[in-house]
Design a protein around this motif. Structure first.
Motif, PDB file in Angstrom:
ATOM      1  N   UNK A  68       0.707  12.403  14.015  1.00  0.00           N
ATOM      2  CA  UNK A  68       1.100  13.443  13.048  1.00  0.00           C
ATOM      3  C   UNK A  68       1.199  12.869  11.628  1.00  0.00           C
ATOM      4  N   UNK A  69       1.815  11.699  11.509  1.00  0.00           N
ATOM      5  CA  UNK A  69       1.953  11.062  10.175  1.00  0.00           C
ATOM      6  C   UNK A  69       0.588  10.710   9.597  1.00  0.00           C
ATOM      7  N   UNK A  70      -0.275  10.188  10.448  1.00  0.00           N
ATOM      8  CA  UNK A  70      -1.610   9.790   9.982  1.00  0.00           C
ATOM      9  C   UNK A  70      -2.410  11.021   9.552  1.00  0.00           C
ATOM     10  N   UNK A  89      -4.735  14.195   5.079  1.00  0.00           N
ATOM     11  CA  UNK A  89      -4.933  15.472   4.377  1.00  0.00           C
ATOM     12  C   UNK A  89      -4.701  15.326   2.874  1.00  0.00           C
ATOM     13  N   UNK A  90      -3.780  14.449   2.490  1.00  0.00           N
ATOM     14  CA  UNK A  90      -3.418  14.319   1.071  1.00  0.00           C
ATOM     15  C   UNK A  90      -4.226  13.253   0.345  1.00  0.00           C
ATOM     16  N   UNK A  91      -5.122  12.569   1.054  1.00  0.00           N
ATOM     17  CA  UNK A  91      -5.878  11.490   0.400  1.00  0.00           C
ATOM     18  C   UNK A  91      -7.389  11.646   0.575  1.00  0.00           C
ATOM     19  N   UNK A 125      -6.624   5.130  11.111  1.00  0.00           N
ATOM     20  CA  UNK A 125      -5.449   4.988  10.249  1.00  0.00           C
ATOM     21  C   UNK A 125      -5.940   4.556   8.867  1.00  0.00           C
ATOM     22  N   UNK A 126      -5.638   5.340   7.819  1.00  0.00           N
ATOM     23  CA  UNK A 126      -6.121   4.959   6.481  1.00  0.00           C
ATOM     24  C   UNK A 126      -5.613   3.579   6.053  1.00  0.00           C
ATOM     25  N   UNK A 127      -6.470   2.911   5.313  1.00  0.00           N
ATOM     26  CA  UNK A 127      -6.199   1.557   4.817  1.00  0.00           C
ATOM     27  C   UNK A 127      -4.865   1.480   4.047  1.00  0.00           C
TER      28      UNK A 127
END
Lengths: 148, 145
Positions: B29-31, B36-38, B51-53
């Protein structure tokens, strides 16, 4: 690097000087700053409170530098889905302010082939129609295939 | 490769504080919310979600780290501006897996900076990533034009 990253060169590795397609985002309003603050945990009031931003000498809340930096990886992977981002470092030079848009750009500055292929990108963020805000460098390697 | 976020040479660091280890993870959920915001595409299959860098920045808001950052900035009597940031990965992070995070916070004077160096390893001690955050601390008087 270790076995966590692939070491096989893609069929067509990039060439030095190649430009990445530019991408623009925004305008980034206060709502987007609040959403980024929530998902990143960076709720520094400077990004949220216009009065505090003015107190700090800014006309508006600055967009989180990390919000802009975070957009590099999807830009890189849209350009080359066959790479993996190994390292990314950035200097935040000037703020882009709430209400503004920002543009990402980049180019390949060095390519290494052979058994341990890699490429280095120089990446930038400008406020749209404005100054250079962020300069970054990324190290990429070929993406690890499943089961490799 | 030059580390663009490397701390400025020749300026001694003082008051080094070691923090952790803290147990951290990147939940699905956090990922998804972070992506969505990046600027990540929304059509990616969630089973393949990467998982984003820059996601580990989220872990710096853990109370044990955040309290130290806030206390140091307050002590310096200013407002913190993010000056530089770096991430170096040994292996990509995996969604819903637990890791151990340790950090080292130090201060520089003239100019005033707070430097945070973070290391993330698996529960068995295998290195995954290192990151460095440099905050420039500017007094309100210095910042006001």
């Amino acid at each position: 690097m270790n076995a966590g990253h692939a070491q096989t060169a893609p069929v067509e590795w990039a060439k030095a000087g190649e430009q990445l397609p530019k991408r623009s985002y925004g305008p980034i309003g206060g709502e987007a700053l609040l959403r980024y603050a929530a998902v990143s945990g960076d709720d520094n009031p400077l990004h949220i409170d216009p009065a505090l931003a003015r107190q700090a000498g800014l006309e508006e809340r600055p967009i989180h530098g990390m919000l802009m930096m975070g957009h590099f990886e999807p830009m890189i992977l849209a350009w080359r889905p066959d790479v993996e981002l190994i390292s990314l470092s950035a200097k935040f030079l000037r703020p882009v302010l709430a209400g503004q848009s920002f543009e990402l750009s980049g180019r390949v500055i060095r390519v290494t082939g052979g058994k341990n292929p890699s490429m280095i990108l120089r990446l930038m963020v400008h406020a749209v129609g404005g100054d250079l805000s962020l300069v970054a460098e990324a190290l990429l390697r070929p993406r690890c295939k499943a089961g490799v | 490769m030059q580390n663009m976020a490397g701390s400025p040479d020749g300026i001694p660091e003082k008051g080094i504080v070691c923090l952790g280890p803290f147990r951290v993870s990147a939940s699905h959920q956090e990922v998804a919310a972070f992506r969505r915001e990046t600027g990540w595409p929304e059509d990616e299959k969630s089973a393949d979600m990467q998982v984003p860098h820059t996601f580990p920045m989220r872990w710096l808001s853990a109370p044990g780290i955040r309290a130290v950052i806030e206390a140091r900035v307050k002590e310096a009597g200013g407002v913190a501006f993010h000056e530089s940031q770096s991430f170096t990965y040994e292996k990509p992070l995996v969604v819903d897996q637990d890791y151990l995070l340790t950090a080292e916070a130090s201060r520089q004077e003239n100019p005033s900076r707070l430097i945070l160096r973070v290391s993330v390893v698996s529960l068995s001690g295998q290195p995954f990533l290192q990151l460095e955050t440099i905050l420039r601390i500017v007094s309100p008087a210095e910042a006001t034009p």
